[in-house]
Design an enzyme around this catalytic site. Structure first.
Site, PDB file in Angstrom:
ATOM      1  N   ARG A 161       0.833  -1.189   0.000  1.00  0.00           N
ATOM      2  CA  ARG A 161       0.000   0.000   0.000  1.00  0.00           C
ATOM      3  C   ARG A 161       0.873   1.246   0.000  1.00  0.00           C
ATOM      4  NH1 ARG A 161       1.864   1.379   3.878  1.00  0.00           N
ATOM      5  NH2 ARG A 161       0.991   3.452   3.674  1.00  0.00           N
ATOM      6  N   GLN A 169      -2.512   2.356   9.908  1.00  0.00           N
ATOM      7  CA  GLN A 169      -1.212   2.416   9.233  1.00  0.00           C
ATOM      8  C   GLN A 169      -0.194   3.223  10.035  1.00  0.00           C
ATOM      9  OE1 GLN A 169      -4.144   3.045   7.751  1.00  0.00           O
ATOM     10  NE2 GLN A 169      -4.247   2.163   5.704  1.00  0.00           N
ATOM     11  N   ASP A 194      -2.746  10.706  -2.227  1.00  0.00           N
ATOM     12  CA  ASP A 194      -3.058   9.651  -3.187  1.00  0.00           C
ATOM     13  C   ASP A 194      -3.341  10.203  -4.567  1.00  0.00           C
ATOM     14  OD1 ASP A 194      -3.776   8.465  -0.393  1.00  0.00           O
ATOM     15  OD2 ASP A 194      -3.446   6.795  -1.762  1.00  0.00           O
ATOM     16  N   LYS A 244      -5.536  10.048   2.751  1.00  0.00           N
ATOM     17  CA  LYS A 244      -6.170   9.210   3.770  1.00  0.00           C
ATOM     18  C   LYS A 244      -7.238   9.973   4.559  1.00  0.00           C
ATOM     19  CE  LYS A 244      -5.301   5.790   4.453  1.00  0.00           C
ATOM     20  NZ  LYS A 244      -6.052   4.828   3.620  1.00  0.00           N
TER      21      LYS A 244
END
Lengths: 352, 352
Positions: free
Chosen positions: A52, A202, A243, A254
């Site tokens: 990821r 994460q 992203d 996120k």
């Protein structure tokens, strides 16, 4: 920080005929390597976040794309190309919001098309070479992002970061974490507030692990605690990854990035986004054009397979939010720091 | 909604010679009752959040205080009173930020002192009677808060709430959830966004449970997802409770309340705080005077006994944050809606 420090781990590696990844769903408890030999497994690894982070997804997709095309019949370029498109669509469906995935595959396809007169077996080799080149470039770009960001970091400062943007998320070094690593290496004596990053943790699992490996002082906090710290002057700078970034600077990252940015602005704290320029999506105009990936509600209602909420509780689980450009102090890129107005200044970079 | 609906559960009940609570650490999986017969057990129940929510803590502390004094020697009022103070200090140490705990014990003590010439055995009885009166009053107050708040709720609106402020947190009905319950009962067709409320998940475990019992439509979200929903117009109103409110309106509430308030203001969404007036602490001037309870880092680094973060990760775990008055649209109290300027308007109420 030399290449053999633990921070320079390889989250993804091409090993002659297959890819080896660190399966991030096992971290920080166990460092489990996983060998991936076909496109279906790569799709699953991307979908399930075994690999990821925007750039790492792109690199993985590049190798996955090669795995998807390498056994295709070589009778005619036209029929080969029809199948190539199907491979692309399939991989894209693993993480629809990941612009790097799209970008990598498009780049490989463009290179393949430039060689369309060659034998298809040769075109397949070119696809693999391009995937490997993209991986190598990413390492160099991340190093550059880190080096460029160092000048933004004040000595003895407290930096807040969200999610994971380190070596695990990229070819090496990372984006936002690369800035932190390089500031640490440059003797800036930074300390890091790591948001745990619900629902998949994460921050708690990956960023905390990477910072501990690099022996950088850190404290873990809930995502909700960032506000109090900013209000009390305990945060000198926020730096996150992204992203997908629109050409006007609107940033998909996120879930939870947008409230961090709003509260940072309210408290006059600089808010930076560290990205490779490939994260900018020139096919869109602004943040509203970005589709928000919605993930399974079970990621919120359960934890490690054990139910938290009452049974049958409906949950809404968007993976990203959009931070409008007005909350962003600047972008840290491989070509330097980009300040507002972002539309004009990004354009200049692409024109160079 | 009549008193026999599931929403009107009793989180705490006096049963002749002991207290029965629903142990909230088992919810929503199991409804476990716990009988508490001494002060030490009550201290532990408050400390470990078996009973929680500002008003419920106060009610529990009232009964716990009685349990702590009922066996004290009855030789002289003076020596009795010295021990009474120790009981008070001990109970206060379970949750130092909980103003209701302090308020309840002070009120019982004041009543006891008004009867200091009576036999100590009689004074002990008076303490219990006062604790029971406080419990009954709380139920009435919470009902009133709910009824008063209904007019703020638009038909078919989406309400966002944080943490748990329902029947479980109070004598009955709750504060912010009482408004939601009463709006639902009044046919306003509300739908609720429930923040999970890290680290202890009171939203996911308790608020979701209470809303499902009452059959009020709801969706669970991570604390971080509230920003996106507000930005996209999916939230018509935010309503939360509070643990302590300064006379100027600055509000201490569950960590994460402050960023919700900042983002609500940024998006022109009304932000209400529902409280019994006893939550206002007239011994302080503003939010900076409120001590922030810091809880164990393990609440963040582990979940259900399983490690999330790398071993030895340091975590910072503040239980509350302070929302400055400028972010608050109004307070919903048992005496009506209080609008800014809060200092003047609160004062008026107390002068009445």
């Amino acid at each position: 920080m030399s290449d053999d420090t633990p921070t320079a781990i390889q989250s993804i590696e091409w090993r002659g005929d297959h890819v080896r990844i660190i399966d991030q769903t096992y971290l920080p408890k166990r460092k489990v390597y996983s060998d991936i030999r076909d496109m279906g497994r790569m799709w699953e690894a991307i979908k399930k976040l075994r690999i990821r982070g925007a750039p790492a997804i792109g690199i993985a997709a590049g190798y996955g794309f090669y795995m998807g095309i390498k056994e295709l019949p070589e009778s005619s370029f036209q029929s080969f190309w029809v199948e190539v498109q199907r491979v692309e669509e399939y991989l894209q469906s693993a993480r629809p919001t990941a612009v790097n995935l799209e970008w990598v595959i498009n780049r490989i396809k463009t290179t393949m098309q430039a060689h369309k007169d060659k034998p298809i077996s040769k075109i397949k080799e070119i696809a693999l070479e391009t995937a490997r080149t993209i991986h190598d470039e990413d390492k160099r770009i991340c190093k550059k992002i880190g080096e460029n960001g160092v000048k933004l970091v004040k000595k003895n400062s407290n930096i807040l970061t969200h999610c994971n943007t380190g070596s695990l998320a990229t070819g090496q070094y990372g984006t936002a974490l690369s800035v932190i690593f390089h500031a640490h290496k440059a003797g800036k004596k930074v300390s890091v507030w790591v948001t745990e990053t619900r629902p998949l943790m994460q921050g708690a699992r990956l960023t905390a692990w990477e910072l501990k490996q690099a022996e950088i002082p850190m404290h873990l906090i809930t995502d909700s605690a960032a506000g109090l710290l900013m209000q009390r002057g305990e945060v000198d700078m926020v730096i996150v990854g992204a992203d997908r970034v629109a050409p006007n600077g609107d940033t998909a990252n996120k879930i939870g990035t947008y409230p961090l940015a709003v509260v940072a602005k309210e408290n006059d704290i600089p808010f930076y986004v560290a990205i490779p320029l490939s994260t900018i999506d020139n096919n869109i105009d602004h943040g509203d054009d970005i589709e928000i990936e919605e993930r399974e509600g079970e990621e919120i209602t359960s934890f490690n397979g054990s139910q938290i909420a009452p049974k049958k509780t409906e949950a809404y689980n968007p993976a990203y939010d959009i931070t409008p450009n007005k909350y962003i102090t600047g972008f840290v890129t491989e070509k330097g720091i980009i300040e507002p107005p972002f539309d004009k200044n990004f354009e200049k970079l692409f024109d160079e």
